[in-house]
Design a protein around this motif. Sequence first.
Motif, PDB file in Angstrom:
ATOM      1  N   GLN A  69       0.953  -1.227  -0.067  1.00 42.39           N
ATOM      2  CA  GLN A  69      -0.015   0.028  -0.004  1.00 42.39           C
ATOM      3  C   GLN A  69       0.924   1.328   0.130  1.00 42.39           C
ATOM      4  O   GLN A  69       1.905   1.418   0.796  1.00 42.39           O
ATOM      5  CB  GLN A  69      -1.067  -0.019   1.190  1.00 42.39           C
ATOM      6  CG  GLN A  69      -2.042   1.207   1.285  1.00 42.39           C
ATOM      7  CD  GLN A  69      -2.951   1.160   2.379  1.00 42.39           C
ATOM      8  OE1 GLN A  69      -2.846   0.014   3.231  1.00 42.39           O
ATOM      9  NE2 GLN A  69      -3.623   2.003   2.616  1.00 42.39           N
ATOM     10  N   ILE A  70       0.817   2.029  -1.179  1.00 49.19           N
ATOM     11  CA  ILE A  70       1.391   3.208  -1.121  1.00 49.19           C
ATOM     12  C   ILE A  70       1.024   4.310   0.113  1.00 49.19           C
ATOM     13  O   ILE A  70       0.007   4.384   0.157  1.00 49.19           O
ATOM     14  CB  ILE A  70       1.512   3.886  -2.489  1.00 49.19           C
ATOM     15  CG1 ILE A  70       1.784   2.846  -3.557  1.00 49.19           C
ATOM     16  CG2 ILE A  70       2.221   5.130  -2.808  1.00 49.19           C
ATOM     17  CD1 ILE A  70       1.397   3.378  -4.939  1.00 49.19           C
ATOM     18  N   ASP A  71       2.145   4.760   0.436  1.00 46.35           N
ATOM     19  CA  ASP A  71       1.772   5.935   1.769  1.00 46.35           C
ATOM     20  C   ASP A  71       1.371   7.086   0.755  1.00 46.35           C
ATOM     21  O   ASP A  71       1.952   7.614  -0.144  1.00 46.35           O
ATOM     22  CB  ASP A  71       3.408   5.913   2.495  1.00 46.35           C
ATOM     23  CG  ASP A  71       2.854   7.121   3.724  1.00 46.35           C
ATOM     24  OD1 ASP A  71       2.050   7.643   3.659  1.00 46.35           O
ATOM     25  OD2 ASP A  71       3.998   7.477   4.315  1.00 46.35           O
ATOM     26  N   ILE A  72       0.321   7.414   1.410  1.00 47.29           N
ATOM     27  CA  ILE A  72      -0.404   8.642   0.826  1.00 47.29           C
ATOM     28  C   ILE A  72       0.436  10.077   0.791  1.00 47.29           C
ATOM     29  O   ILE A  72       0.413  10.835   0.049  1.00 47.29           O
ATOM     30  CB  ILE A  72      -1.930   8.841   1.286  1.00 47.29           C
ATOM     31  CG1 ILE A  72      -2.810   7.726   0.837  1.00 47.29           C
ATOM     32  CG2 ILE A  72      -2.511  10.337   0.803  1.00 47.29           C
ATOM     33  CD1 ILE A  72      -4.126   7.606   1.477  1.00 47.29           C
ATOM     34  N   SER A  73       1.142  10.118   2.121  1.00 49.63           N
ATOM     35  CA  SER A  73       1.796  11.304   2.569  1.00 49.63           C
ATOM     36  C   SER A  73       3.220  11.281   1.775  1.00 49.63           C
ATOM     37  O   SER A  73       3.959  12.175   1.528  1.00 49.63           O
ATOM     38  CB  SER A  73       1.902  11.619   3.946  1.00 49.63           C
ATOM     39  OG  SER A  73       2.691  10.556   4.385  1.00 49.63           O
ATOM     40  N   ASN A  74       3.842  10.199   1.375  1.00 46.04           N
ATOM     41  CA  ASN A  74       5.049   9.998   0.919  1.00 46.04           C
ATOM     42  C   ASN A  74       5.019   8.605  -0.190  1.00 46.04           C
ATOM     43  O   ASN A  74       5.130   7.472   0.310  1.00 46.04           O
ATOM     44  CB  ASN A  74       6.229   9.816   1.771  1.00 46.04           C
ATOM     45  CG  ASN A  74       7.573   9.739   1.281  1.00 46.04           C
ATOM     46  OD1 ASN A  74       7.659   9.516   0.056  1.00 46.04           O
ATOM     47  ND2 ASN A  74       8.388   9.614   2.008  1.00 46.04           N
ATOM     48  N   SER A  75       5.025   9.092  -1.615  1.00 44.33           N
ATOM     49  CA  SER A  75       4.759   7.820  -2.528  1.00 44.33           C
ATOM     50  C   SER A  75       5.980   7.005  -2.800  1.00 44.33           C
ATOM     51  O   SER A  75       5.884   6.174  -3.351  1.00 44.33           O
ATOM     52  CB  SER A  75       4.313   8.515  -3.974  1.00 44.33           C
ATOM     53  OG  SER A  75       5.322   9.520  -4.394  1.00 44.33           O
ATOM     54  N   ASP A  76       7.247   7.575  -2.141  1.00 45.58           N
ATOM     55  CA  ASP A  76       8.573   6.646  -2.199  1.00 45.58           C
ATOM     56  C   ASP A  76       8.271   5.443  -1.099  1.00 45.58           C
ATOM     57  O   ASP A  76       9.100   4.492  -1.314  1.00 45.58           O
ATOM     58  CB  ASP A  76       9.468   7.440  -1.722  1.00 45.58           C
ATOM     59  CG  ASP A  76       9.851   8.613  -2.736  1.00 45.58           C
ATOM     60  OD1 ASP A  76       9.503   8.347  -3.912  1.00 45.58           O
ATOM     61  OD2 ASP A  76      10.539   9.703  -2.474  1.00 45.58           O
TER      62      ASP A  76
END
Length: 186
Positions: A69-76
């Motif tokens: 799941q990609i972190d919404i606040s940091n796409s890295d």
Amino acid sequence: MIFFLILLSILIALFFSNFFSKKNTIISEDLLNEQIEQKNYNSNIIKNVNYESRDVRGNEYIIDASEGQIDISNSDIIFLTNVKAIIKMNNSEDIVITSDYGKYNINNYDTIFSKNLKIYYLDNKITAEYGDFSIGRNSMIISKEVIYTNPDNILKADVVKVNIETKDTVIYMHEENKKVNIKSIE
């Protein structure tokens, strides 16, 4: 007079019917917006995640997970579930790492492993609840209920730090008055 009563009744009926239909429209719009937000949140989930990378020394790092799941606040950053990583070293045997969860940085390949962490290298096994792997730091820091086993010993400690390249290992307890527990297997 009857005309005014009929007109007043019609106006009241129109007012209430208009008021209640606007309220339903507002509720419907709110529900639709909530469904769209939920759909956007769910779209960050990736099934069967696989990343492969190499460091400057040619060592290969492969990480697989059943879900990310990609972190919404940091796409890295990607939060992983059911993680398996393999570190293929040029000058030694592979290191295999598994855990229930992980946090992977796609830019620098740093990975945090958590819950039910298991590390296998040759005939050595380390179990713990937390591991912090860094290619840039060239190390793995393992902590929380660490148990290190090999054919000769069982070792219990708070922290194990391993240099990935040299395999130099530092084992210690957080509190000075506590000692690393080593038990020989006979």
